[in-house]
Design a protein around this motif. Structure first.
Motif, PDB file in Angstrom:
ATOM      1  N   SER A  48       0.727  -1.126  -0.039  1.00 20.73           N
ATOM      2  CA  SER A  48      -0.179   0.148  -0.076  1.00 20.73           C
ATOM      3  C   SER A  48       0.962   1.209   0.078  1.00 20.73           C
ATOM      4  CB  SER A  48      -0.939  -0.047   1.248  1.00 20.73           C
ATOM      5  OG  SER A  48      -0.214   0.145   2.313  1.00 20.73           O
ATOM      6  N   TRP A  49       0.404   2.233  -0.615  1.00 18.01           N
ATOM      7  CA  TRP A  49       0.930   3.549  -0.531  1.00 18.01           C
ATOM      8  C   TRP A  49      -0.127   4.346   0.167  1.00 18.01           C
ATOM      9  CZ3 TRP A  49       5.705   4.440  -0.928  1.00 18.01           C
ATOM     10  CH2 TRP A  49       6.361   5.825  -1.112  1.00 18.01           C
ATOM     11  N   ASP A 158       7.239  12.610   4.883  1.00 18.02           N
ATOM     12  CA  ASP A 158       6.841  13.573   3.957  1.00 18.02           C
ATOM     13  C   ASP A 158       7.047  13.012   2.366  1.00 18.02           C
ATOM     14  OD1 ASP A 158       7.395  15.889   1.749  1.00 18.02           O
ATOM     15  OD2 ASP A 158       6.485  16.941   3.378  1.00 18.02           O
ATOM     16  N   ILE A 159       6.280  12.917   1.516  1.00 22.62           N
ATOM     17  CA  ILE A 159       6.302  12.285   0.110  1.00 22.62           C
ATOM     18  C   ILE A 159       7.527  12.799  -0.374  1.00 22.62           C
ATOM     19  CG2 ILE A 159       3.915  11.569  -0.043  1.00 22.62           C
ATOM     20  CD1 ILE A 159       3.720  13.681  -2.259  1.00 22.62           C
ATOM     21  N   ASN A 160       7.983  14.142  -0.032  1.00 25.94           N
ATOM     22  CA  ASN A 160       9.353  14.492  -0.833  1.00 25.94           C
ATOM     23  C   ASN A 160      10.511  14.067  -0.199  1.00 25.94           C
ATOM     24  OD1 ASN A 160       7.802  16.041  -2.706  1.00 25.94           O
ATOM     25  ND2 ASN A 160       7.225  17.689  -0.977  1.00 25.94           N
ATOM     26  N   ASP A 161      10.358  13.416   1.106  1.00 23.68           N
ATOM     27  CA  ASP A 161      11.665  13.027   1.694  1.00 23.68           C
ATOM     28  C   ASP A 161      11.624  11.526   1.625  1.00 23.68           C
ATOM     29  OD1 ASP A 161      12.036  15.642   2.277  1.00 23.68           O
ATOM     30  OD2 ASP A 161      11.088  15.489   4.492  1.00 23.68           O
ATOM     31  N   VAL A 162      10.808  10.678   0.716  1.00 25.75           N
ATOM     32  CA  VAL A 162      10.945   9.302   0.733  1.00 25.75           C
ATOM     33  C   VAL A 162      12.253   8.790   0.353  1.00 25.75           C
ATOM     34  CG1 VAL A 162      10.026   7.200  -0.426  1.00 25.75           C
ATOM     35  CG2 VAL A 162       8.375   8.940   0.468  1.00 25.75           C
ATOM     36  N   GLU A 163      12.767   9.444  -0.617  1.00 21.73           N
ATOM     37  CA  GLU A 163      14.124   8.860  -1.125  1.00 21.73           C
ATOM     38  C   GLU A 163      15.228   9.198  -0.217  1.00 21.73           C
ATOM     39  OE1 GLU A 163      15.651  11.893  -4.543  1.00 21.73           O
ATOM     40  OE2 GLU A 163      13.180  11.764  -4.623  1.00 21.73           O
ATOM     41  N   LYS A 164      15.047  10.095   0.578  1.00 22.17           N
ATOM     42  CA  LYS A 164      16.067  10.434   1.572  1.00 22.17           C
ATOM     43  C   LYS A 164      16.135   9.514   2.791  1.00 22.17           C
ATOM     44  CE  LYS A 164      15.489  15.382   0.939  1.00 22.17           C
ATOM     45  NZ  LYS A 164      15.083  16.621   1.468  1.00 22.17           N
ATOM     46  N   VAL A 165      14.950   8.826   3.218  1.00 25.86           N
ATOM     47  CA  VAL A 165      14.981   7.791   4.115  1.00 25.86           C
ATOM     48  C   VAL A 165      15.234   6.433   3.602  1.00 25.86           C
ATOM     49  CG1 VAL A 165      13.521   9.295   5.751  1.00 25.86           C
ATOM     50  CG2 VAL A 165      12.360   7.514   4.145  1.00 25.86           C
ATOM     51  N   SER A 166      14.793   6.225   2.491  1.00 25.66           N
ATOM     52  CA  SER A 166      15.101   4.872   1.931  1.00 25.66           C
ATOM     53  C   SER A 166      16.310   4.396   1.411  1.00 25.66           C
ATOM     54  CB  SER A 166      13.954   4.227   0.951  1.00 25.66           C
ATOM     55  OG  SER A 166      14.262   2.911   0.363  1.00 25.66           O
ATOM     56  N   LYS A 169      17.923   1.659  -3.495  1.00 23.84           N
ATOM     57  CA  LYS A 169      18.149   2.413  -4.500  1.00 23.84           C
ATOM     58  C   LYS A 169      16.959   2.125  -5.845  1.00 23.84           C
ATOM     59  CE  LYS A 169      21.747   4.172  -8.127  1.00 23.84           C
ATOM     60  NZ  LYS A 169      20.882   5.227  -8.650  1.00 23.84           N
ATOM     61  N   TRP A 170      17.060   0.948  -6.201  1.00 23.25           N
ATOM     62  CA  TRP A 170      15.933   0.594  -7.520  1.00 23.25           C
ATOM     63  C   TRP A 170      14.625   0.697  -7.112  1.00 23.25           C
ATOM     64  CZ3 TRP A 170      11.676  -2.263  -8.428  1.00 23.25           C
ATOM     65  CH2 TRP A 170      11.324  -2.547  -9.764  1.00 23.25           C
ATOM     66  N   ILE A 171      14.354   0.509  -5.668  1.00 20.19           N
ATOM     67  CA  ILE A 171      12.759   0.667  -5.246  1.00 20.19           C
ATOM     68  C   ILE A 171      12.615   2.285  -5.198  1.00 20.19           C
ATOM     69  CG2 ILE A 171      11.164   0.696  -3.350  1.00 20.19           C
ATOM     70  CD1 ILE A 171      11.729  -2.186  -4.640  1.00 20.19           C
ATOM     71  N   ILE A 172      13.597   3.108  -4.948  1.00 19.96           N
ATOM     72  CA  ILE A 172      13.600   4.513  -4.851  1.00 19.96           C
ATOM     73  C   ILE A 172      13.212   4.967  -6.236  1.00 19.96           C
ATOM     74  CG2 ILE A 172      14.595   6.757  -4.486  1.00 19.96           C
ATOM     75  CD1 ILE A 172      16.128   5.329  -2.178  1.00 19.96           C
ATOM     76  N   GLU A 173      14.216   4.530  -7.120  1.00 17.14           N
ATOM     77  CA  GLU A 173      14.056   5.192  -8.709  1.00 17.14           C
ATOM     78  C   GLU A 173      12.965   4.612  -9.167  1.00 17.14           C
ATOM     79  OE1 GLU A 173      16.098   7.578  -9.874  1.00 17.14           O
ATOM     80  OE2 GLU A 173      16.919   7.670  -7.923  1.00 17.14           O
ATOM     81  N   ASN A 174      12.403   3.400  -9.248  1.00 17.54           N
ATOM     82  CA  ASN A 174      11.344   2.640  -9.944  1.00 17.54           C
ATOM     83  C   ASN A 174      10.163   2.587  -9.426  1.00 17.54           C
ATOM     84  OD1 ASN A 174      12.987   1.902 -12.465  1.00 17.54           O
ATOM     85  ND2 ASN A 174      14.373   1.474 -10.828  1.00 17.54           N
ATOM     86  N   TYR A 176       9.082   4.303  -5.472  1.00 18.25           N
ATOM     87  CA  TYR A 176       8.593   5.439  -4.889  1.00 18.25           C
ATOM     88  C   TYR A 176       8.364   6.889  -5.720  1.00 18.25           C
ATOM     89  CZ  TYR A 176       9.949   2.196  -0.830  1.00 18.25           C
ATOM     90  OH  TYR A 176       9.954   1.261   0.014  1.00 18.25           O
ATOM     91  N   LYS A 177       9.431   6.943  -6.554  1.00 20.45           N
ATOM     92  CA  LYS A 177       9.163   8.230  -7.251  1.00 20.45           C
ATOM     93  C   LYS A 177       8.060   8.133  -8.256  1.00 20.45           C
ATOM     94  CE  LYS A 177      13.935   9.904  -7.404  1.00 20.45           C
ATOM     95  NZ  LYS A 177      14.864  10.393  -8.295  1.00 20.45           N
ATOM     96  N   LYS A 178       7.861   7.135  -8.774  1.00 16.15           N
ATOM     97  CA  LYS A 178       6.493   6.763  -9.721  1.00 16.15           C
ATOM     98  C   LYS A 178       5.286   6.896  -8.970  1.00 16.15           C
ATOM     99  CE  LYS A 178       5.382   2.688 -10.480  1.00 16.15           C
ATOM    100  NZ  LYS A 178       5.318   1.105 -10.748  1.00 16.15           N
ATOM    101  N   MET A 179       5.406   6.216  -7.635  1.00 10.16           N
ATOM    102  CA  MET A 179       3.930   6.493  -6.999  1.00 10.16           C
ATOM    103  C   MET A 179       3.733   7.956  -6.649  1.00 10.16           C
ATOM    104  SD  MET A 179       3.630   2.877  -5.091  1.00 10.16           S
ATOM    105  CE  MET A 179       4.861   2.935  -4.271  1.00 10.16           C
TER     106      MET A 179
END
Length: 187
Positions: A48-49, A158-166, A169-174, A176-179
């Motif tokens: 779930s998102w 915060d949705i803008n900070d997801v890539e900072k806490v995870s 790399k593949w999940i972030i790029e493909n 989380y960013k997409k969602m």
């Protein structure tokens, strides 16, 4: 509508989803047991998102196996209603009780590789999760509590900070960013 029909009716957002959709349908047509871990090559999972009412934050857990902040989700374990699985896993992993389904349709789909690891004292070989993600809403004031056998933290991010806490790399790029793009575009 059954699982195969849901995937067939899903409109891919990008090339990754188009390719993963084709593979998921091929997988369903090839294997009998795609809903349980007995299929050790790969099996369906649901995530779930889970966002707040304002769509500015998402609930994330610190996943002990992946050693990273991650979305909630888990194995179908024989259940063909993957929306139901996504809700169950969100509640189990975060302690939230009140979950609103924003849309009954699949929000995102992705095939996620899982490295070999030890779970409950047994080795689990590298395999893939054929994952469907659903967009859910949770009240930010709902009490969060972790599921200690699977995660060691749960929090709003915060949705803008997801890539900072995870750290995946593949999940972030493909994923989380997409969602987050889809969330901003459609909601």
């Amino acid at each position: 509508m059954n699982l195969k029909e849901q995937i067939e009716n899903y409109k891919p957002y990008n090339e990754q989803e188009e390719k993963d959709k084709q593979i998921m349908l091929k997988y369903i047509n090839t294997f009998d047991d795609v809903l349980t871990r007995n299929n050790e090559i790969g099996h369906f999972t649901a995530s779930s998102w889970a966002v707040n009412k304002e769509r500015t934050k998402v609930i994330m857990i610190y996943h002990n196996i992946y050693n990273s902040w991650a979305w909630t989700g888990g194995h179908a374990d024989g259940e063909s209603d993957l929306l139901k699985v996504a809700i169950r896993e969100l509640k189990e992993e975060t302690g939230v009780e009140n979950v609103k389904v924003i849309n009954n349709d699949i929000f995102s789909l992705e095939i996620v590789s899982v490295n070999g690891h030890v779970k409950k004292g047994k080795y689990v070989s590298t395999h893939v999760h054929l994952n469907l993600t659903y967009l859910l809403e949770v009240d930010e004031n709902d009490i969060l509590k972790m599921k200690e056998d699977e995660n060691s933290g749960v929090k709003w991010v915060d949705i803008n900070d997801v890539e900072k806490v995870s750290t995946e790399k593949w999940i972030i790029e493909n994923v989380y960013k997409k969602m987050n793009e889809k969330l901003k575009k459609f909601y």
